[in-house]
Motif scaffolding. Sequence first.
Motif, mmCIF file in Angstrom:
data_model
loop_
_atom_site.group_PDB
_atom_site.id
_atom_site.type_symbol
_atom_site.label_atom_id
_atom_site.label_comp_id
_atom_site.label_asym_id
_atom_site.label_seq_id
_atom_site.Cartn_x
_atom_site.Cartn_y
_atom_site.Cartn_z
ATOM 1 N N MET A 1 0.823 -1.204 0.000
ATOM 2 C CA MET A 1 0.000 0.000 0.000
ATOM 3 C C MET A 1 0.865 1.266 0.000
ATOM 4 S SD MET A 1 -2.987 0.968 2.630
ATOM 5 C CE MET A 1 -3.196 2.629 3.109
ATOM 6 N N LEU A 2 1.863 1.337 0.898
ATOM 7 C CA LEU A 2 2.712 2.522 0.944
ATOM 8 C C LEU A 2 3.502 2.665 -0.355
ATOM 9 C CD1 LEU A 2 3.952 4.971 2.317
ATOM 10 C CD2 LEU A 2 5.584 3.437 3.433
ATOM 11 N N GLY A 3 4.060 1.572 -0.849
ATOM 12 C CA GLY A 3 4.832 1.627 -2.085
ATOM 13 C C GLY A 3 3.996 2.137 -3.251
ATOM 14 N N ARG A 4 2.770 1.658 -3.344
ATOM 15 C CA ARG A 4 1.889 2.104 -4.423
ATOM 16 C C ARG A 4 1.585 3.586 -4.282
ATOM 17 N NH1 ARG A 4 1.373 2.656 -8.978
ATOM 18 N NH2 ARG A 4 -0.654 2.898 -9.895
ATOM 19 N N LYS A 5 1.359 4.033 -3.031
ATOM 20 C CA LYS A 5 1.063 5.448 -2.809
ATOM 21 C C LYS A 5 2.279 6.314 -3.159
ATOM 22 C CE LYS A 5 -2.172 6.630 0.128
ATOM 23 N NZ LYS A 5 -2.878 6.909 1.395
ATOM 24 N N GLN A 6 3.493 5.820 -2.904
ATOM 25 C CA GLN A 6 4.704 6.550 -3.289
ATOM 26 C C GLN A 6 4.773 6.708 -4.804
ATOM 27 O OE1 GLN A 6 7.445 3.887 -1.421
ATOM 28 N NE2 GLN A 6 7.688 5.179 0.393
ATOM 29 N N GLU A 7 4.390 5.662 -5.523
ATOM 30 C CA GLU A 7 4.394 5.731 -6.984
ATOM 31 C C GLU A 7 3.375 6.758 -7.483
ATOM 32 O OE1 GLU A 7 3.610 1.652 -7.874
ATOM 33 O OE2 GLU A 7 5.635 1.037 -7.290
ATOM 34 N N ILE A 8 2.213 6.780 -6.866
ATOM 35 C CA ILE A 8 1.176 7.743 -7.244
ATOM 36 C C ILE A 8 1.631 9.161 -6.909
ATOM 37 C CG2 ILE A 8 -1.189 8.502 -6.775
ATOM 38 C CD1 ILE A 8 -1.808 5.440 -6.315
ATOM 39 N N PHE A 9 2.254 9.328 -5.738
ATOM 40 C CA PHE A 9 2.793 10.638 -5.364
ATOM 41 C C PHE A 9 3.784 11.127 -6.424
ATOM 42 C CE2 PHE A 9 6.381 12.925 -3.386
ATOM 43 C CZ PHE A 9 5.729 14.105 -3.059
ATOM 44 N N SER A 10 4.662 10.256 -6.870
ATOM 45 C CA SER A 10 5.640 10.630 -7.896
ATOM 46 C C SER A 10 4.951 11.038 -9.190
ATOM 47 C CB SER A 10 6.599 9.471 -8.166
ATOM 48 O OG SER A 10 7.388 9.221 -7.041
ATOM 49 N N ARG A 11 3.902 10.319 -9.552
ATOM 50 C CA ARG A 11 3.155 10.657 -10.772
ATOM 51 C C ARG A 11 2.521 12.044 -10.631
ATOM 52 N NH1 ARG A 11 -1.708 6.797 -12.517
ATOM 53 N NH2 ARG A 11 -0.195 5.278 -11.810
ATOM 54 N N CYS A 12 1.903 12.300 -9.486
ATOM 55 C CA CYS A 12 1.278 13.607 -9.245
ATOM 56 C C CYS A 12 2.326 14.716 -9.215
ATOM 57 C CB CYS A 12 0.482 13.584 -7.940
ATOM 58 S SG CYS A 12 -0.987 12.536 -7.986
ATOM 59 N N LEU A 13 3.454 14.446 -8.570
ATOM 60 C CA LEU A 13 4.513 15.448 -8.481
ATOM 61 C C LEU A 13 5.035 15.813 -9.870
ATOM 62 C CD1 LEU A 13 6.212 17.208 -6.619
ATOM 63 C CD2 LEU A 13 7.847 15.313 -6.444
ATOM 64 N N SER A 14 5.159 14.829 -10.741
ATOM 65 C CA SER A 14 5.624 15.145 -12.092
ATOM 66 C C SER A 14 4.614 16.044 -12.813
ATOM 67 C CB SER A 14 5.914 13.876 -12.894
ATOM 68 O OG SER A 14 4.745 13.145 -13.153
ATOM 69 N N SER A 15 3.322 15.819 -12.599
ATOM 70 C CA SER A 15 2.296 16.688 -13.192
ATOM 71 C C SER A 15 2.412 18.106 -12.655
ATOM 72 C CB SER A 15 0.892 16.142 -12.907
ATOM 73 O OG SER A 15 0.695 14.910 -13.541
ATOM 74 N N LEU A 16 2.653 18.224 -11.351
ATOM 75 C CA LEU A 16 2.814 19.547 -10.742
ATOM 76 C C LEU A 16 4.027 20.270 -11.317
ATOM 77 C CD1 LEU A 16 2.003 21.674 -8.600
ATOM 78 C CD2 LEU A 16 3.490 20.438 -7.006
ATOM 79 N N LEU A 17 5.130 19.563 -11.479
ATOM 80 C CA LEU A 17 6.341 20.191 -12.009
ATOM 81 C C LEU A 17 6.139 20.680 -13.439
ATOM 82 C CD1 LEU A 17 9.016 17.750 -10.552
ATOM 83 C CD2 LEU A 17 8.380 20.018 -9.698
ATOM 84 N N VAL A 18 5.477 19.891 -14.268
ATOM 85 C CA VAL A 18 5.199 20.313 -15.637
ATOM 86 C C VAL A 18 4.282 21.534 -15.626
ATOM 87 C CG1 VAL A 18 4.021 19.652 -17.787
ATOM 88 C CG2 VAL A 18 5.613 18.054 -16.685
ATOM 89 N N PHE A 19 3.242 21.507 -14.792
ATOM 90 C CA PHE A 19 2.333 22.645 -14.670
ATOM 91 C C PHE A 19 3.107 23.905 -14.275
ATOM 92 C CE2 PHE A 19 -0.425 25.308 -11.986
ATOM 93 C CZ PHE A 19 -1.486 25.544 -12.847
ATOM 94 N N ALA A 20 3.966 23.774 -13.270
ATOM 95 C CA ALA A 20 4.739 24.921 -12.786
ATOM 96 C C ALA A 20 5.640 25.489 -13.882
ATOM 97 C CB ALA A 20 5.566 24.519 -11.570
ATOM 98 N N HIS A 21 6.321 24.629 -14.585
ATOM 99 C CA HIS A 21 7.207 25.101 -15.659
ATOM 100 C C HIS A 21 6.409 25.787 -16.764
ATOM 101 C CE1 HIS A 21 10.992 23.656 -14.125
ATOM 102 N NE2 HIS A 21 10.428 22.503 -13.823
#
Length: 113
Positions: A1-21
């Motif tokens: 469960m935690l590992g999967r949530k870490q993967e989802i967090f990384s996916r969301c973070l990449s979306s945020l970084l692209v949005f910010a740029h």
Amino acid sequence: MLGRKQEIFSRCLSSLLVFAHNKGYEIRMGEVERSVEEAARKGFRNSNHCRRLAADLHLFKDGKYVSDTEGHRELGEFWESLSGFYDNERVLCVWGGTFGDGNHYSVQHMGVK
């Protein structure tokens, strides 16, 4: 469960970084992973940084450091909009601006922001 949530967090973070740029921000990464000892020293024993579910982002706009919470609002609101279901896992994206830590972006885990 935690590992999967870490993967989802990384996916969301990449979306945020692209949005910010795309909005003209430059970003320098702050803490994404923190040891339990460091968290305790900083007074955050139960930090999601220790679970690799949080990131601190240092923003720059037009070459100037954005140090205030209000300056993160556009990104914070976008971050929170990423909340939802990912592969049947409910994810709540939490922006630290709602509790006075404007450069903090995390995923709630077991009630911890």
